[in-house]
Design an enzyme around this catalytic site. Structure first.
Site, PDB file in Angstrom:
ATOM      1  N   ASP A   1       0.831  -1.204   0.000  1.00  0.00           N
ATOM      2  CA  ASP A   1       0.000   0.000   0.000  1.00  0.00           C
ATOM      3  C   ASP A   1       0.868   1.259   0.000  1.00  0.00           C
ATOM      4  O   ASP A   1       1.867   1.340   0.721  1.00  0.00           O
ATOM      5  CB  ASP A   1      -0.884  -0.019   1.257  1.00  0.00           C
ATOM      6  CG  ASP A   1      -1.845   1.152   1.302  1.00  0.00           C
ATOM      7  OD1 ASP A   1      -2.664   1.270   0.380  1.00  0.00           O
ATOM      8  OD2 ASP A   1      -1.764   1.953   2.252  1.00  0.00           O
TER       9      ASP A   1
ATOM     10  N   GLU B   1       1.208  -0.672  -5.133  1.00  0.00           N
ATOM     11  CA  GLU B   1       0.102   0.264  -5.242  1.00  0.00           C
ATOM     12  C   GLU B   1       0.738   1.647  -5.215  1.00  0.00           C
ATOM     13  O   GLU B   1       0.926   2.252  -4.161  1.00  0.00           O
ATOM     14  CB  GLU B   1      -0.891   0.091  -4.088  1.00  0.00           C
ATOM     15  CG  GLU B   1      -2.221   0.788  -4.352  1.00  0.00           C
ATOM     16  CD  GLU B   1      -2.459   2.034  -3.512  1.00  0.00           C
ATOM     17  OE1 GLU B   1      -3.443   2.733  -3.769  1.00  0.00           O
ATOM     18  OE2 GLU B   1      -1.673   2.318  -2.594  1.00  0.00           O
TER      19      GLU B   1
HETATM   20  C1  OTU Z   1      -4.162   3.647  -0.276  1.00  0.00           C
HETATM   21  O1  OTU Z   1      -4.552   4.629  -1.192  1.00  0.00           O
HETATM   22  C2  OTU Z   1      -5.395   2.808   0.019  1.00  0.00           C
HETATM   23  O2  OTU Z   1      -5.828   2.171  -1.145  1.00  0.00           O
HETATM   24  C3  OTU Z   1      -6.452   3.691   0.638  1.00  0.00           C
HETATM   25  O3  OTU Z   1      -7.663   3.018   0.803  1.00  0.00           O
HETATM   26  C4  OTU Z   1      -5.911   4.221   1.930  1.00  0.00           C
HETATM   27  O4  OTU Z   1      -6.783   5.175   2.438  1.00  0.00           O
HETATM   28  C5  OTU Z   1      -4.538   4.851   1.788  1.00  0.00           C
HETATM   29  O5  OTU Z   1      -3.654   4.141   0.943  1.00  0.00           O
HETATM   30  C6  OTU Z   1      -3.870   4.930   3.129  1.00  0.00           C
HETATM   31  O6  OTU Z   1      -3.528   3.647   3.581  1.00  0.00           O
HETATM   32  O7  OTU Z   1      -2.171   7.041  -1.605  1.00  0.00           O
HETATM   33  O8  OTU Z   1      -0.631   5.459  -3.196  1.00  0.00           O
HETATM   34  O9  OTU Z   1      -6.614   8.989  -3.212  1.00  0.00           O
HETATM   35  O10 OTU Z   1      -5.827   6.482  -3.927  1.00  0.00           O
HETATM   36  O11 OTU Z   1      -5.125   7.193  -0.510  1.00  0.00           O
HETATM   37  C7  OTU Z   1      -1.889   5.167  -2.917  1.00  0.00           C
HETATM   38  C8  OTU Z   1      -7.005   7.940  -2.412  1.00  0.00           C
HETATM   39  C9  OTU Z   1      -2.635   6.037  -2.041  1.00  0.00           C
HETATM   40  C10 OTU Z   1      -6.117   6.743  -2.592  1.00  0.00           C
HETATM   41  C11 OTU Z   1      -4.839   6.913  -1.836  1.00  0.00           C
HETATM   42  C12 OTU Z   1      -4.018   5.662  -1.866  1.00  0.00           C
END
Ligand code: OTU
Length: 622
Positions: free
Chosen positions: A278, A320
């Site tokens: 993540d 991600e």
């Molecule tokens: C990721 O997301 C998760 O998929 C989100 O659900 C979480 O809120 C976040 O991390 C914190 O853990 O920054 O690089 O714009 O695309 O928050 C990926 C919203 C992230 C998401 C963004 C994202």
């Protein structure tokens, strides 16, 4: 004096003799990158070599704890390093709670996944989450324990075993960037335990945070403005990129790296086969930058990859990184220093929605043209929707091409999905400051495609076409396609979150409904909407499964169509995807010969017409 033993000896000493030969071979192959990357981050420390030895001992211990079934899987995967890039791979992503209530409930859904052809299940965070709001589990309070409301560690092991028996790999989030403010590390920092403050980025006053803020972006500018939060219990400012209760980890501290690496291997030993890393872009902070995509973040990921390759070689890493297209390929690393096996292609996803809004495939074509071929043993991840917003910022480069005003253009797209001017979508803007700004858009795919607002059969048919068109592209692109829970049944927005003040600020909850068993029961009923979506998807999935030219690594080429609304994507010499992203008919001249309609229509040749939002999967048969 164990610390003076070389790291390899320390690793081997932690495992039984029958594992030595293979482990030593993998160590010889991956240690150079591992050591170099970690030395580049932590080598200045006097105790670096001793620390590295400790780390390798832990890696050995965790490899020794790997159950025989997983060691067998490791061996099998080593024989077929492309196992996840084939045209039979299909993903599905869901919140455990929404999909099955508990992990056992998820196991009970396996027949549904099998019927769809799913081989990969991404369950959103299921580890013990922060008490109270937890950003849907992305504020992790323990890396070693399943969220009690979802089940036990034993339930997780049962689930991974059952999934494996059914040919489905479990993907788990590994939230690397931050922990919950009630994670033991944060609590220890608050309690003043020695060394624990150094797990986080904390400051006595706002001076340094303000210097960083000059060049930082914001992920949740409305719901959680700024990147730092004052924590009264600490009397200090803490770096919190996301919500104030998510404390960013300090990867300049090797103890953090070690703890995270061990947590990941521990979960792998419970049967997790893929880790969704993540927020990978945010791991390293550098003043004067936006603190994303820093070289050190890549070094950290390459080091994690090397550790996985040594201790759990069948396991995959998925990046991600929601970043602009040109910054994506770096997350695969290089042949000499591989990083992640899989990376989200969020630009492709956002551009496909953008193409619907603009009735023009220009953004999409720019993104596809800018997508480089994959390195060996790697795959993009394609998707239509996920639990997050459709983030428009990743498209700034493409949207600003030819002197266009990227902000104005993306704002128009965002407004369109919010249903401006009576358009078909029922979506919501995300974290946007007004009609002239763009950040993200939320809503279930079916609602954004028009099913929620459609009140007559022609409107429903067009909405269905749009929904299937986007899924068709994700399935044909050359990637691991991941369906989002509910989209296979055309599930609509869930507005219940608006009644909860702590959630009402975060419209991502629109696309986090409970799985709808009533729709599931209708999936074979061709008269129902759920049945029509399900049948359309099933047909495409079945066709894809039989065509190796649709595999992730197989070549793709954009063809000229001379019409802005029409996308033509060739996969190999014989397969052609045609998609009309507009509400008007478009014509296309097929190359000579006869073309079979893989999705069941009549054979085609010569000049053809595509209805509004129609799609064709054609195969050259002469
Ligand atoms: C990721 O997301 C998760 O998929 C989100 O659900 C979480 O809120 C976040 O991390 C914190 O853990 O920054 O690089 O714009 O695309 O928050 C990926 C919203 C992230 C998401 C963004 C994202």
């Amino acid at each position: 004096m164990i610390a003076t033993f070389p790291p390899l000896q320390r690793m081997l000493a932690a495992m039984p003799a029958h594992l030595h030969a293979d482990a030593a071979r993998r160590y010889a192959r991956h240690e150079p990158v591992l050591y170099q990357r970690l030395a580049s981050l932590y080598g200045e420390r006097a105790d670096f070599d001793a620390w590295f030895g400790d780390l390798m001992e832990a890696v050995g211990r965790l490899h020794a704890a790997r159950p025989p079934a997983l060691l067998a899987l490791d061996a099998e995967r080593a024989e077929r390093p492309d196992w996840f890039a084939g045209q039979r791979m299909l993903g599905y992503s869901a919140y455990a709670q929404r999909f099955g209530g508990t992990l056992r409930g998820v196991a009970a859904r396996i027949p549904h996944l099998r019927e769809l052809g799913v081989t990969y299940l991404h369950l959103l965070p299921f580890l013990r989450a922060r008490a109270g709001e937890s950003d849907g589990g992305f504020a992790v309070a323990s890396f070693d324990e399943v969220e009690p409301a979802l089940g036990s560690n034993a339930d997780l092991e049962d689930l991974t075993a059952q999934l494996r028996e059914n040919g489905i790999s479990l993907c788990s989030d590994m939230v690397l960037n931050h922990v919950a403010d009630d994670h033991p590390w944060a609590l220890a920092a608050v309690a003043g335990a020695p060394g624990m403050l150094d797990y986080f980025h904390t400051y006595p006053n706002r001076k340094t945070p303000q210097r960083y803020e000059r060049t930082l972006g914001q992920v949740f500018p409305q719901a959680a403005p700024g990147n730092f939060s004052y924590v009264a219990a600490l009397g200090r400012w803490v770096w919190t990129t996301f919500y104030p209760y998510q404390w960013d980890l300090n990867y300049a501290n090797p103890a953090v790296f070690g703890a995270i690496a061990e947590a990941l291997l521990g979960l792998a030993n419970r049967g997790v086969e893929v880790f969704r890393l993540d927020s990978t872009a945010f791991l390293w902070k550098r003043e004067g930058s936006n603190c994303m995509n820093q070289p050190e973040a890549h070094s950290l990921l390459q080091a994690i990859r090397a550790i996985v390759a040594i201790a759990a070689p069948g396991v995959l890493l998925k990046a991600e990184a929601i970043v602009p297209t040109p910054l994506l390929p770096a997350y695969f690393g290089s042949a000499a220093a591989p990083e992640c096996h899989i990376a989200y292609h969020s630009s492709l996803m956002a551009a496909a929605w953008g193409a619907l809004a603009e009735q023009d495939t220009e953004l999409l074509r720019r993104v596809i043209a800018a997508t480089p071929p994959l390195p060996p043993h790697a795959s993009w991840l394609s998707y239509v929707r996920c639990h997050d917003d459709i983030g428009w910022n990743v498209l700034r480069g493409e949207a600003g091409g030819d002197g266009a005003d990227a902000t104005a253009r993306l704002a128009r797209i965002s407004n369109f999905f919010a249903g401006a001017d009576g358009g078909y979508p029922a979506g919501a803007p995300f974290q946007t400051s007004g009609a002239h700004a763009a950040h993200g858009s939320n809503g279930m795919a079916a609602s954004l495609a028009g099913l929620e607002r459609a009140d007559n059969e022609p409107a429903r048919q067009q909405a269905l076409r749009r929904l299937l068109l986007l899924h068709g592209l994700a399935l044909c692109f050359g990637a691991l396609p991941v369906l989002y829970m509910g989209d296979e049944l055309g599930m609509l927005n869930d507005y219940a979150f608006l009644a909860r003040p702590e959630r009402a600020i975060d419209s991502r909850w629109l696309q986090r409904p409970d799985f709808d068993d009533a729709r599931l029961a209708q999936r074979h009923d061709g008269a129902s909407l759920a049945g029509r979506v399900h049948a359309g998807l099933r047909r495409m999935i079945a066709v894809r499964q039989e065509r190796p030219e649709l595999a992730a690594g197989a070549p793709r080429a954009l063809l000229d169509t001379w019409q802005a609304a029409l996308l033509a994507l060739a996969r190999g010499p014989r397969f052609l995807f045609l998609g009309n992203f507009s509400g008007a008919e478009v014509r296309y001249q097929l190359a000579e010969g006869r073309w079979t309609d893989c999705l069941g229509g009549d054979a085609r040749c010569g000049r053809i017409t595509l209805q509004p939002w129609a799609m064709l999967w054609l195969e050259h048969s002469a």
